[in-house]
Design a protein around this motif. Structure first.
Motif, PDB file in Angstrom:
ATOM      1  N   TRP B  50      14.165 -23.732 -27.026  1.00 59.29           N
ATOM      2  CA  TRP B  50      14.941 -23.517 -28.705  1.00 59.29           C
ATOM      3  C   TRP B  50      13.726 -24.176 -29.696  1.00 59.29           C
ATOM      4  N   ALA B  51      12.800 -23.870 -29.113  1.00 61.19           N
ATOM      5  CA  ALA B  51      12.024 -23.732 -30.253  1.00 61.19           C
ATOM      6  C   ALA B  51      11.188 -23.122 -30.666  1.00 61.19           C
ATOM      7  N   TRP B  52      10.953 -21.996 -29.939  1.00 62.50           N
ATOM      8  CA  TRP B  52      10.043 -20.719 -30.462  1.00 62.50           C
ATOM      9  C   TRP B  52      10.860 -20.340 -31.195  1.00 62.50           C
ATOM     10  N   ARG B  53      12.787 -20.315 -30.248  1.00 58.23           N
ATOM     11  CA  ARG B  53      13.832 -19.802 -31.449  1.00 58.23           C
ATOM     12  C   ARG B  53      14.326 -20.142 -32.582  1.00 58.23           C
ATOM     13  N   ALA B  54      14.215 -21.144 -33.345  1.00 56.22           N
ATOM     14  CA  ALA B  54      14.271 -22.118 -34.429  1.00 56.22           C
ATOM     15  C   ALA B  54      13.189 -21.916 -35.314  1.00 56.22           C
ATOM     16  N   ALA B  55      12.215 -21.700 -34.815  1.00 52.40           N
ATOM     17  CA  ALA B  55      10.328 -21.160 -35.895  1.00 52.40           C
ATOM     18  C   ALA B  55      11.250 -19.707 -35.437  1.00 52.40           C
ATOM     19  N   ILE B  56      11.904 -18.773 -34.982  1.00 52.84           N
ATOM     20  CA  ILE B  56      12.182 -17.364 -35.078  1.00 52.84           C
ATOM     21  C   ILE B  56      12.948 -17.090 -36.878  1.00 52.84           C
ATOM     22  N   LEU B  57      13.889 -18.067 -36.356  1.00 48.90           N
ATOM     23  CA  LEU B  57      14.662 -17.985 -37.083  1.00 48.90           C
ATOM     24  C   LEU B  57      14.624 -18.565 -38.623  1.00 48.90           C
ATOM     25  N   LEU B  58      13.461 -19.559 -38.429  1.00 44.34           N
ATOM     26  CA  LEU B  58      13.362 -20.064 -39.660  1.00 44.34           C
ATOM     27  C   LEU B  58      12.519 -18.700 -40.591  1.00 44.34           C
ATOM     28  N   GLY B  59      11.357 -18.561 -39.663  1.00 44.46           N
ATOM     29  CA  GLY B  59      10.258 -17.231 -40.441  1.00 44.46           C
ATOM     30  C   GLY B  59      11.546 -16.127 -40.840  1.00 44.46           C
ATOM     31  N   MET B  60      12.827 -15.946 -39.886  1.00 34.20           N
ATOM     32  CA  MET B  60      13.447 -14.529 -40.778  1.00 34.20           C
ATOM     33  C   MET B  60      13.804 -14.795 -42.005  1.00 34.20           C
ATOM     34  N   MET B  61      14.286 -16.230 -41.991  1.00 33.26           N
ATOM     35  CA  MET B  61      14.744 -16.995 -43.098  1.00 33.26           C
ATOM     36  C   MET B  61      13.683 -17.527 -44.453  1.00 33.26           C
ATOM     37  N   THR B  62      12.389 -17.076 -44.135  1.00 36.77           N
ATOM     38  CA  THR B  62      11.912 -17.208 -45.062  1.00 36.77           C
ATOM     39  C   THR B  62      11.304 -15.528 -45.836  1.00 36.77           C
ATOM     40  N   GLY B  63      11.892 -14.430 -45.048  1.00 32.55           N
ATOM     41  CA  GLY B  63      11.506 -13.168 -45.546  1.00 32.55           C
ATOM     42  C   GLY B  63      11.938 -12.912 -46.771  1.00 32.55           C
ATOM     43  N   PRO B  64      13.214 -12.764 -47.105  1.00 32.34           N
ATOM     44  CA  PRO B  64      13.667 -12.631 -48.863  1.00 32.34           C
ATOM     45  C   PRO B  64      13.285 -13.292 -49.123  1.00 32.34           C
ATOM     46  N   PHE B  65      12.305 -14.366 -49.108  1.00 30.01           N
ATOM     47  CA  PHE B  65      10.914 -15.433 -50.408  1.00 30.01           C
ATOM     48  C   PHE B  65      10.715 -14.735 -50.694  1.00 30.01           C
ATOM     49  N   VAL B  66       9.694 -14.491 -49.521  1.00 30.50           N
ATOM     50  CA  VAL B  66       8.597 -13.626 -49.815  1.00 30.50           C
ATOM     51  C   VAL B  66       8.953 -12.025 -50.136  1.00 30.50           C
ATOM     52  N   TYR B  67      10.216 -11.555 -50.164  1.00 26.61           N
ATOM     53  CA  TYR B  67      10.348 -10.508 -50.775  1.00 26.61           C
ATOM     54  C   TYR B  67      10.461 -11.007 -52.214  1.00 26.61           C
ATOM     55  N   LEU B  68      11.138 -11.717 -52.902  1.00 26.68           N
ATOM     56  CA  LEU B  68      11.205 -12.672 -54.028  1.00 26.68           C
ATOM     57  C   LEU B  68       9.488 -12.253 -55.277  1.00 26.68           C
ATOM     58  N   PHE B  69       8.999 -13.228 -53.848  1.00 26.87           N
ATOM     59  CA  PHE B  69       7.640 -13.272 -53.823  1.00 26.87           C
ATOM     60  C   PHE B  69       7.451 -12.362 -55.262  1.00 26.87           C
ATOM     61  N   LEU B  70       6.973 -11.167 -53.871  1.00 31.14           N
ATOM     62  CA  LEU B  70       6.378  -9.773 -54.189  1.00 31.14           C
ATOM     63  C   LEU B  70       7.185  -8.742 -54.906  1.00 31.14           C
ATOM     64  N   THR B  71       8.326  -8.925 -55.388  1.00 32.54           N
ATOM     65  CA  THR B  71       9.223  -8.011 -55.843  1.00 32.54           C
ATOM     66  C   THR B  71      10.105  -8.018 -57.031  1.00 32.54           C
ATOM     67  N   GLY B  72      10.221 -10.034 -56.904  1.00 32.13           N
ATOM     68  CA  GLY B  72      10.704 -10.707 -58.543  1.00 32.13           C
ATOM     69  C   GLY B  72      11.917 -10.476 -58.802  1.00 32.13           C
ATOM     70  N   SER B  73      12.559 -10.316 -57.391  1.00 29.60           N
ATOM     71  CA  SER B  73      13.971 -10.948 -56.859  1.00 29.60           C
ATOM     72  C   SER B  73      14.311 -10.714 -55.711  1.00 29.60           C
ATOM     73  N   LEU B  74      15.450 -11.405 -55.325  1.00 29.23           N
ATOM     74  CA  LEU B  74      15.831 -11.939 -54.068  1.00 29.23           C
ATOM     75  C   LEU B  74      16.302 -10.302 -53.441  1.00 29.23           C
ATOM     76  N   PRO B  75      16.784  -9.501 -52.160  1.00 31.12           N
ATOM     77  CA  PRO B  75      17.180  -8.465 -51.645  1.00 31.12           C
ATOM     78  C   PRO B  75      18.559  -8.329 -52.464  1.00 31.12           C
ATOM     79  N   THR B  76      18.606  -7.055 -52.581  1.00 34.17           N
ATOM     80  CA  THR B  76      20.562  -6.630 -52.768  1.00 34.17           C
ATOM     81  C   THR B  76      20.964  -6.628 -52.191  1.00 34.17           C
ATOM     82  N   ILE B  77      22.540  -7.741 -52.369  1.00 37.59           N
ATOM     83  CA  ILE B  77      23.782  -7.073 -51.431  1.00 37.59           C
ATOM     84  C   ILE B  77      24.625  -7.396 -52.193  1.00 37.59           C
ATOM     85  N   GLU B  78      25.678  -5.745 -51.271  1.00 32.97           N
ATOM     86  CA  GLU B  78      26.016  -5.845 -52.690  1.00 32.97           C
ATOM     87  C   GLU B  78      27.867  -5.701 -51.331  1.00 32.97           C
TER      88      GLU B  78
END
Lengths: 151, 143
Positions: B50-78
């Protein structure tokens, strides 16, 4: 230490999804709408991913074993059956409706977008429904044939 | 709804997705299949699993915020569809990926990369399903 690395791997994936446009249903659906507002971008996502994964896997497998485990955990079955084809086809029908696939939706769950949340909740409901149905089928087969059905 | 063709960003995003897939196989020896990771997280077989799955999911969900940090906006969802369609679609996706034992990341990237005949068949099947549904919804039903 291992968990930090795994976290970072997840982060790279999530960043990749964010940059690629895969988490945008409008864009994903347009890839399949060649007869309408076609946007070929998704093909470049798949292409880019395979460009790295195919040779990368080759090199990793050549090492013989992964860093933290004794062996690779690869899908055990090589069976191509009705369940695989119809299941995948069904997934496609759902993907064509929603525009989200699991790997693209999971990272953006954290953005608080309500459509993503709706998709995720109903997807998990479908996931459990299917697991229940598969268990029922297996039980019935067990009773009939008195051997364990493969899961 | 028109969307902008983004070959560079999409390829780069794809390269990162590939990199993450290779790194997970290198580190733990697992395929990066979102369906499998999530299923195992929801119904864990052990606490280490369970632990590694939790870690990787948490990482995946951090991705959009790194994107926000780099580009100034969250990924577009239309979302060009109704909420009802989204709920129905999500439910069907959940059923399909469970029976088909994988989705775009598991079969489409990881399985295709190791030329698994099973994954090639699965990928062709879901791509066909998606194309059919999009055609039906947009050109026959007229969404």
């Amino acid at each position: 230490m291992q968990l930090i690395l795994i976290y970072a791997i997840g982060l790279i994936f999530g960043l990749g999804i964010s940059i690629s446009g895969m988490a945008n249903p409008a864009k994903v659906l347009n890839f399949f709408d060649i007869a309408g507002t076609w946007d070929p971008s998704l093909g470049f996502v798949m292409g880019g991913a395979l460009l790295v994964t195919a040779p990368g896997y080759y090199l990793v497998f050549r090492r013989g074993q992964p860093l933290f485990n004794r062996e690779f955990t690869l899908p055990g079955t090589r069976l191509i059956d009705r369940k695989l084809v119809l299941g995948s086809l069904t997934f496609g029908l759902g993907w064509g409706l929603a525009g989200f696939c699991p790997g693209a939706a999971l990272p953006v769950v954290s953005t608080g977008n309500q459509d993503v949340a709706l998709f995720m909740v109903s997807m998990i409901a479908g996931l459990f429904a299917a697991r229940w149905m598969i268990a029922q089928t297996a039980k019935r087969r067990d009773a009939q044939l008195r051997h364990r059905a493969p899961q | 709804m028109e969307t902008e063709f983004t070959p560079l960003a999409s390829t780069f995003g794809g390269l990162l997705i590939g990199l993450a897939s290779v790194m997970l196989m290198w580190a733990r020896g697992n395929v990066f299949g979102a369906t499998g990771i999530l299923t195992g997280f929801l119904q864990p077989s052990s606490s280490t699993d369970w632990a590694w799955r939790a870690a990787i999911l948490l990482g995946m969900m951090t991705g959009p915020f790194v994107y926000l940090f780099l580009t100034g906006s969250l990924p577009t969802i239309e979302v060009p569809i109704s909420r009802t369609t989204m709920i129905i679609g999500g439910f069907i996706v959940g059923i399909g990926v469970t029976y088909g034992a994988g989705c775009t990341s598991g079969h489409g990237v990881c399985g295709m990369a190791r030329l698994s005949p099973r994954s090639i068949v699965a990928t062709l099947s879901f791509m066909a399903g998606t194309a059919v549904m999009v055609f039906v919804m947009r050109h026959l039903v007229g969404g």
